[in-house]
Design an enzyme around this catalytic site. Structure first.
Site, mmCIF file in Angstrom:
data_model
loop_
_atom_site.group_PDB
_atom_site.id
_atom_site.type_symbol
_atom_site.label_atom_id
_atom_site.label_comp_id
_atom_site.label_asym_id
_atom_site.label_seq_id
_atom_site.Cartn_x
_atom_site.Cartn_y
_atom_site.Cartn_z
ATOM 1 N N HIS A 103 0.822 -1.216 0.000
ATOM 2 C CA HIS A 103 0.000 0.000 0.000
ATOM 3 C C HIS A 103 0.851 1.259 0.000
ATOM 4 O O HIS A 103 0.363 2.341 0.318
ATOM 5 C CB HIS A 103 -0.927 0.001 1.225
ATOM 6 C CG HIS A 103 -2.020 -1.026 1.096
ATOM 7 N ND1 HIS A 103 -2.840 -1.362 2.148
ATOM 8 C CD2 HIS A 103 -2.422 -1.800 0.057
ATOM 9 C CE1 HIS A 103 -3.690 -2.304 1.760
ATOM 10 N NE2 HIS A 103 -3.457 -2.591 0.484
ATOM 11 N N CYS A 111 4.396 12.320 -7.793
ATOM 12 C CA CYS A 111 3.807 13.504 -8.447
ATOM 13 C C CYS A 111 2.514 13.089 -9.142
ATOM 14 O O CYS A 111 2.512 12.184 -9.997
ATOM 15 C CB CYS A 111 4.790 14.067 -9.483
ATOM 16 S SG CYS A 111 4.072 15.445 -10.408
ATOM 17 N N THR A 170 -4.226 -7.902 11.005
ATOM 18 C CA THR A 170 -5.050 -7.308 9.944
ATOM 19 C C THR A 170 -6.479 -7.827 10.035
ATOM 20 O O THR A 170 -6.723 -8.990 10.331
ATOM 21 C CB THR A 170 -4.460 -7.562 8.536
ATOM 22 O OG1 THR A 170 -5.314 -6.967 7.547
ATOM 23 C CG2 THR A 170 -4.273 -9.041 8.253
ATOM 24 N N SER A 171 -7.428 -6.919 9.759
ATOM 25 C CA SER A 171 -8.848 -7.257 9.926
ATOM 26 C C SER A 171 -9.404 -7.993 8.709
ATOM 27 O O SER A 171 -10.561 -8.416 8.705
ATOM 28 C CB SER A 171 -9.658 -5.963 10.143
ATOM 29 O OG SER A 171 -9.543 -5.129 8.996
ATOM 30 N N LEU A 196 -5.424 -9.868 17.379
ATOM 31 C CA LEU A 196 -6.005 -9.604 18.710
ATOM 32 C C LEU A 196 -7.387 -10.226 18.828
ATOM 33 O O LEU A 196 -7.834 -10.618 19.897
ATOM 34 C CB LEU A 196 -6.103 -8.072 18.898
ATOM 35 C CG LEU A 196 -6.286 -7.565 20.321
ATOM 36 C CD1 LEU A 196 -5.134 -8.020 21.190
ATOM 37 C CD2 LEU A 196 -6.348 -6.039 20.323
ATOM 38 N N ALA A 197 -8.060 -10.313 17.685
ATOM 39 C CA ALA A 197 -9.405 -10.914 17.679
ATOM 40 C C ALA A 197 -9.539 -11.668 16.367
ATOM 41 O O ALA A 197 -8.579 -11.769 15.607
ATOM 42 C CB ALA A 197 -10.436 -9.786 17.767
#
Ligand code: APR
Length: 226
Positions: A103, A111, A170-171, A196-197
């Site tokens: 990303h 530019c 990452t979700s 985390l989840a």
């Protein structure tokens, strides 16, 4: 062993860099269409510059954490391809090399007129004219919504040839990154999610390690003999 790793904002959360979709996430305070699309930049470049100056200041203040450092250690023992959705440089400062920023990066300028790219130190002012064409259309070299991520050929190859594919922090909400685990599994890799989840693509993983990255990633790396 050939290991492909995808990281997201969660790996930098414990370094103090905000994630996107938590309750205090960046997308709770800023509209994606205003600060993360080419149309938003066209409409109000100063608002976009202000948003990325804030993110650059956060990145400059942050330090790599034990998870970043563990991945650098892993690469000294296995053939690791490190793919990140993150635009900070914490993987590099944590000792990783050849990081694939799908990303883009806060440390790059682009530019919008001629497409010229150049390294942009965190102190650079966005309103500097393009060194190549002279237009005052400098933007961060970040992949915005509706734009093609970078290095996809290299990424697909790494995922298709990996023995292990891991996603960390990452979700699983943004493609093509969110589709990499399914692609890896179909290509024969064992897939593990360290988060985390749960995520939107947890079903694509053989194994799940729930917890904070600074705990789960070093333990996982140690188990892999690094
Ligand atoms: N340890 C491990 N995981 C964590 C931690 C932590 N300390 N803190 C948060 N997480 C997890 C969250 O549970 C969540 O699943 O990290 C994930 C962060 O999700 P997002 O905020 O959606 O970030 P990310 O998945 O990287 O977003 C992907 O979306 O907005 C675009 O381009 C942007 O690259 C970004 C992409």
């Amino acid at each position: 062993m050939r290991i492909a790793i995808l990281t997201g904002a969660g790996i930098s959360a414990e370094s103090g860099i905000r994630t996107f979709r938590a309750s205090d996430g960046l997308w709770e305070e800023h509209r994606i269409e205003d600060v993360a699309t080419p149309e938003g930049f066209q409409r109000d470049p100063v608002l976009v510059h202000r948003f990325y100056n804030m993110r650059r200041a956060d990145a400059a203040r942050a330090q790599p954490n034990a998870a970043h450092q563990a991945l650098a250690r892993l690469a000294r023992h296995h053939q690791v391809t490190l793919i990140t959705q993150n635009v900070d440089d914490l993987h590099e400062r944590g000792g990783s090399h050849d990081v694939i920023h799908m990303h883009g990066s806060l440390l790059g300028a682009l530019c919008a007129s001629c497409g010229h790219r150049w390294p942009a130190p965190l102190t650079m002012r966005w309103l500097d004219a393009c060194p190549h064409c002279g237009d005052a259309t400098t933007r961060p070299d970040i992949v915005w919504f509706g734009e093609m991520p970078y290095h996809m050929e290299t990424i697909w190859h790494a995922v298709e040839t990996a023995e292990i594919f891991a996603a960390i922090g990452t979700s699983g909400q943004v493609y093509p990154a969110a589709g990499l685990a399914q692609h890896a599994r179909r290509s024969g890799a064992r897939t593990v999610e360290l988060n985390l989840a749960g995520s939107a693509v947890s079903r694509d993983f053989d194994e799940h390690r729930i917890g904070a990255a600074t705990q789960t990633v070093p333990a996982w790396v140690t188990e892999l003999g690094a």
